[in-house]
Each structure stands twice: as structure tokens, then as C-alpha cells.
Design an enzyme around this catalytic site. Structure first.
Site, PDB file in Angstrom:
ATOM      1  CB  SER A 198      -0.944  -0.014   1.243  1.00  0.00           C
ATOM      2  OG  SER A 198      -2.104   0.980   0.942  1.00  0.00           O
ATOM      3  CD  GLU A 325      -5.379  -4.747  -3.734  1.00  0.00           C
ATOM      4  OE1 GLU A 325      -5.582  -4.171  -2.667  1.00  0.00           O
ATOM      5  OE2 GLU A 325      -4.328  -5.367  -4.122  1.00  0.00           O
ATOM      6  CG  HIS A 438      -5.603  -2.487   0.620  1.00  0.00           C
ATOM      7  ND1 HIS A 438      -4.747  -2.685  -0.731  1.00  0.00           N
ATOM      8  CD2 HIS A 438      -5.134  -1.630   1.408  1.00  0.00           C
ATOM      9  CE1 HIS A 438      -3.926  -1.432  -0.438  1.00  0.00           C
ATOM     10  NE2 HIS A 438      -4.193  -1.007   0.697  1.00  0.00           N
TER      11      HIS A 438
END
Length: 574
Positions: A198, A325, A438
Site C-alpha cells: 500500500s 482491493e 487489501h
């Protein structure tokens, strides 16, 4: 015993031996790598450390950097697992080192950079524990804490008192520490791979673009993030506005920069945290209030431009994304979404959701997204709008930028490898509809399923081992394919065929052109829509306001003219 005391350039450190999977790993937790950024050092680049004379005890994790914690789902493991597990303090610039025992010779080093939107994160989370990778792959794992939020990224360009990107300079100083010291731990400073997820992956890709960072590492792994993502870098103008907004909210005068920074430096950090969330006028659920900026020092231009110009480190990269995601962001406030039900949303809620994620986009722009993402063959299916919004948010923010970054990189003949992670952990605390979320490949990269007592399945242990093996092979040789030929070969990603590998508990498969249709929309079509309709609403509002003004002038003019003609007539009577 002698292996747990190591002499660094700043002084001696003492680590501790940990039993791991029937072997031993020596951990050094909480080694300082910079002067604590306190007092007049707040908002400044990190300053290098002075020497110490006795032995530094590196046996427990250090403080986490000051940050707002996630209070959305109190007591819920899915969100709490990302909250800092050590005390919050501005005195937080420390790093951790895990080395296999006995001490290796010239081992490959893997440096982890945590995510958290540049607003949160800490290296001490259980899911970032480096001991399994060190034990199983015999690599040295390093992770550092870096400043986040306003304390790490407040920016007044070209003002050394608050230059911006302090959090990235923290990371860079930790990379320099590794160059200078890792040999003493049995590591090879010429074989260093950065990996992050990320905002951590965006950081890794910024080090690829930053001339000062390039000599400090060898290769890079980007998990679900890249510097060209729409949230990753703030323009200087925007960053400056946010700094001024923060100062105003905190009652600091904005007439003189020096005075303003001095005033902000005297504030309680807790007060800064309370106010920094209000510097962005609309919350997109992916708000990076204070993040990386083009400061002309760490970063010389917008990532897109640097990518286009080929101004990045020439090396191998391994990049990838997860299947779903978008969902992690939706439960934090998209209309109709909840972690406690199936989140079947209506078309109206989908459109409201688009408004939240694209606050500055015209209605026509949002319509174009709806048009592109709706499955028109089956537009009555209940899950349609939920899945479409998951895809919109995931594609726009994570998947397409990562693919674009990889494509640009590989165009110049650098080896790139791309993965698509599609296994939903059996231990995932979030609801089924959120899919492969995610952040939830991380536990597999760090080998958590290898601990028998943690209730992962055997298949998950095997998946985790194979991911660790590929990541470590990549770090050691620049290629995730080992010498043993029993696993599926992972082909190079070329900008023409764009081959990628799926990672799951079945056998991995190779496909081409992940989400090609959607990513064409985001990279080519959507920017045109924005350009043409830019903010059609704005233009329309201005036109209407202008028209009303003109209308009033016309009426006024007509009255004046009538007045004039009647006066003229009365004059001609004489």
C-alpha cells in the site's frame, strides 16, 4: 552469546535469540537510527545519530510514531490488527533486524516498509514479524518506523524548517543505516531488496524514482501500491494549502512562515492529530491528508512524469495486487456498505458512492464510470452494484496504477514480474463479501501460516512457503523462479504481452493483460472525460450565474433606454 552483541557504527547493540520453527533467529528490536525528532527538530528532516558508549538493549519494539488510530470498529480484530501495539511518541525513529542463527555471511537483506496511507502504521505489528522469513529463507529482514501524518509530511516548499517528505527521508536514513551497518550483522549491503504494501509500496516506488535513494538498494517489491496512484503524491500547491489550513485551525498566524512553524512546533502532538483530519474539505475514504509531495529534493517531479521520462533506477521489480482491493475502503462509509451484512446496494447508492470517491468529478464523469462498470447483460443481479463499486475503487486506486507502473518500467527492458493474489485467508475476520482484501497477502509473505498453533490450513502453509520462496529468490537473484523446476514458472511481464501469475492454494496459472479493458478506461479515457467536462458542473454554474447577471443588465439597460427615449421625447416637445 557473542552473536547477540553486535558493534554498529554508533555503538554496541544487544539482541535476543528467538526459537522459530525448530531453529533460532536473533532479533534486534528498536535500534535507533536518527536523533529523536523532538522540539525544534519536529517537521525537520531526520538528523543523524551520535554515538553511545554502553550497550544498547535492542530487545523490545520501540515506540510507534504519533498517529490517529482506527476507532471505526472497536474491539474488532479486522481493524484493530493494524493499530499500533506500542506506545505512541514523537521519539519513534527506530528499526528492527532479524538475522538467521548462526550468524550468516553476506546474506541478502530485505527491508520492509509498512503501509497505512502515510497517516498510520508501525513496524511492530505481529503481521510484520520478520522471524519466519529469516529462519526459512536465511535472509536478513529489516523494518523501520517512519513519521506519518502532519508530523511526517507537513510541507512548505523549500523551507528547511518543514520541507515535506520527512517520513520518506526517515526511510532513506534507515536505508543508509543498512548500507553502513548491515555487514556487521552478516548482511550484504550490495544485495538489498525493498518491499512494502500500500503506502509502503508507494514509498518503495518513490525510492526507485528518487536519485538520492537509488544507490541505497538493489531491487524492489511493490504489493498493492505505487507512486503513480492518485492518492500517493500531493501537489505542492495543495500541500501548502493544507499546511495553512492546519495552522489556521490551530490558531497559528499565517503571515510569516517562520512564526507559523514555530507556533505549530509548540503545539501538543495530540492536538495536531485532532486537527489534521480536517485539512481536506471532503473525505474520500482514501484521504491522504499529509503525504509525499514534489519537494524538488527527494522527488523532483510528479511520478507520472518521471516514469514517462524513464527517470528511475534500472533494476528488477516484482509487483502485484489482490483480487478485491476496493472492499477495505467501502466499509468505512460508502452508502449501503457494512461489515455486518451482505452490502447489497442499489443503483442510487452506487451513484452516491461514486460521489464520495470522486468528489471533484462532474456528473457526466461519474456517469461514464457507471456506464463502463455496469454489467449490462445482467443488470438485475443483486450483487452487481456492490461488485462494481469494489472494482471501481480497486482498479482506480490500486490495480491500474500498479500495472501502469510495471508497464512503464518494463518498456525500458528491465525485468518485471507481476502477480495476482486470489486466496482469501481462512482466518479473515472480515465478512465473506469483502473477498481477497487489501492488505491480506501480507501474512502469507511473512510466513504467519507456518506456525502450527495458529489454525491456518495445510494448503495455506504451503501457499505461504511458496510465496516466501519466490520473494526471497527474487531478492537474492532478481528472479522469483528458483532452480528447482517443480513450481509453475513465473514469466517476465513485458509491456506487449503483460503476463502475470496467479497466487492461490490451487496451482498458479499464467494469464495475460490483467483488467486490460478497465485500465484502458482509467489511463486513457477517463482523463479525457475530465479534461473535456473538467468540472462541467463548475462551468455550468458559472455560465448560469453569468447569464443571470447578463439578464439583469439587459433589464436594466432596457429600463434605462426607455427612460432615455421618454425623456428625449419630452425634450423634443419644446
Amino acid at each position: 552469546e557473542e552473536d547477540i552483541i553486535i558493534t554498529t557504527k554508533n555503538g554496541k547493540v544487544r539482541g535476543m535469540n528467538l526459537p522459530v520453527l525448530g531453529g533460532t533467529v536473533t532479533a534486534f528490536l528498536g535500534i535507533p537510527y536518527a536523533q529523536p525528532p523532538l522540539g525544534r527538530l519536529r517537521f525537520k528532516k531526520p538528523q543523524s545519530l551520535t554515538k553511545w558508549s554502553n550497550i544498547w538493549n535492542a530487545t523490545k519494539y520501540a515506540n510507534s510514531c504519533y498517529q490517529n488510530t482506527d476507532q471505526s470498529f472497536p474491539g474488532f480484530l479486522g481493524s484493530e490488527m493494524w493499530n499500533p501495539n506500542t506506545e505512541l511518541s514523537e521519539d519513534c525513529l527506530y528499526l528492527n533486524v532479524w538475522i538467521p542463527a548462526p550468524k550468516p555471511k553476506n546474506a541478502t537483506v530485505m527491508i520492509w516498509i509498512y503501509g497505512g496511507g502515510f497517516q498510520t502504521g508501525t513496524s511492530s505489528l505481529p503481521v510484520y514479524d520478520g522471524k519466519f522469513l529469516a529462519r526459512v529463507e536465511r535472509v536478513i529482514v529489516v523494518s523501520m518506523n517512519y513519521r506519518v501524518g502532519a508530523l511526517g509530511f507537513l510541507a512548505l516548499s523549500e523551507n528547511p524548517e518543514a520541507p515535506g517528505n520527512m517520513g520518506l527521508f526517515d526511510q532513506q536514513l534507515a536505508l543508509q543505516w543498512v548500507q553502513k551497518n548491515i555487514a556487521a550483522f552478516g548482511g550484504n549491503p550490495r544485495s538489498v531488496t525493498l518491499f512494502g504494501e500500500s503506502a509502503g509500496a508507494a514509498s518503495v516506488s518513490l525510492h526507485l524514482l528518487s536519485p538520492r535513494s537509488q544507490p541505497l538498494f538493489t531491487r524492489a517489491i511493490l504489493q498493492s501500491g505505487s507512486s503513480n496512484a492518485p492518492w500517493a503524491v500531493t501537489s505542492l500547491y495543495e500541500a501548502r494549502n493544507r499546511t495553512l489550513t492546519l495552522a489556521k485551525r490551530m490558531g497559528c498566524s499565517r503571515d510569516n512562515e517562520t512564526e507559523m512553524i514555530k507556533c505549530l512546533r509548540d503545539k501538543d502532538p495530540q492536538e495536531i492529530l485532532l486537527n489534521e483530519v480536517f485539512v481536506v474539505p471532503y473525505d474520500t475514504l482514501l484521504s491522504v491528508n499529509f503525504g509525499p509531495t514534489v519537494d524538488g529534493d527527494f522527488l523532483t517531479d510528479m511520478p507520472d512524469t518521471l516514469l514517462q521520462l524513464g527517470q528511475f533506477k534500472r533494476t528488477q521489480i516484482l509487483v502485484g495486487v489482490n483480487k478485491d482491493e476496493g472492499t477495505a475502503f467501502l466499509v468505512y462509509g460508502a452508502p449501503g456498505f457494512s461489515k455486518d451484512n451482505n452490502s447489497i446496494i442499489t443503483r442510487k447508492e452506487f451513484q452516491e458512492g461514486l460521489k464520495i470517491f470522486f468528489p471533484r468529478v462532474s456528473e457526466f464523469g461519474r456517469e461514464s464510470i457507471l456506464f463502463h462498470y455496469m454489467d449490462w447483460l445482467d443488470d438485475q443481479r443483486a450483487e452487481n452494484y456492490r461488485e462494481a463499486l469494489d472494482d471501481v475503487v480497486g482498479d482506480y486506486n490500486i490495480i491500474c496504477p500498479a500495472l501502469e507502473f510495471t508497464r512503464k518500467f518494463s518498456e525500458l527492458g528491465n525485468d518485471a514480474f507481476f502477480y495476482y493474489f486470489e486466496h482469501r485467508s481462512t482466518k479473515l475476520p472480515w465478512p465473506e463479501w469483502m473477498g481477497v482484501m487489501h492488505g491480506y497477502e501480507i501474512e502469507f509473505v511473512f510466513g504467519l501460516p507456518l506456525e502450527r498453533r495458529v489454525n491456518y490450513t495445510r494448503a495455506e502453509e504451503i501457499l505461504s512457503r511458496s510465496i516466501m520462496k519466490r520473494w526471497a529468490n527474487f531478492a537474492k537473484y532478481g528472479n522469483p523462479n528458483g532452480t528447482q523446476n517443480n513450481s509453475t514458472r513465473w514469466p517476465v511481464f513485458k509491456s506487449t504481452e503483460q503476463k502475470y501469475l496467479t497466487l492461490n492454494t490451487e496451482s498458479p496459472k499464467v494469464y495475460t493483460k490483467l483488467r486490460a479493458q478497465q485500465c484502458r478506461f482509467w489511463t486513457l479515457f477517463f482523463p479525457k472525460v475530465l479534461e473535456l467536462t473538467g468540472n462541467i458542473d463548475e462551468a455550468e454554474r458559472e455560465w448560469k450565474a453569468g447569464f443571470h447577471r447578463w439578464n439583469n443588465y439587459m433589464m436594466d439597460w432596457k429600463n434605462q433606454f426607455n427612460d432615455y427615449t421618454s425623456k428625449k421625447e419630452s425634450c423634443s416637445d419644446f
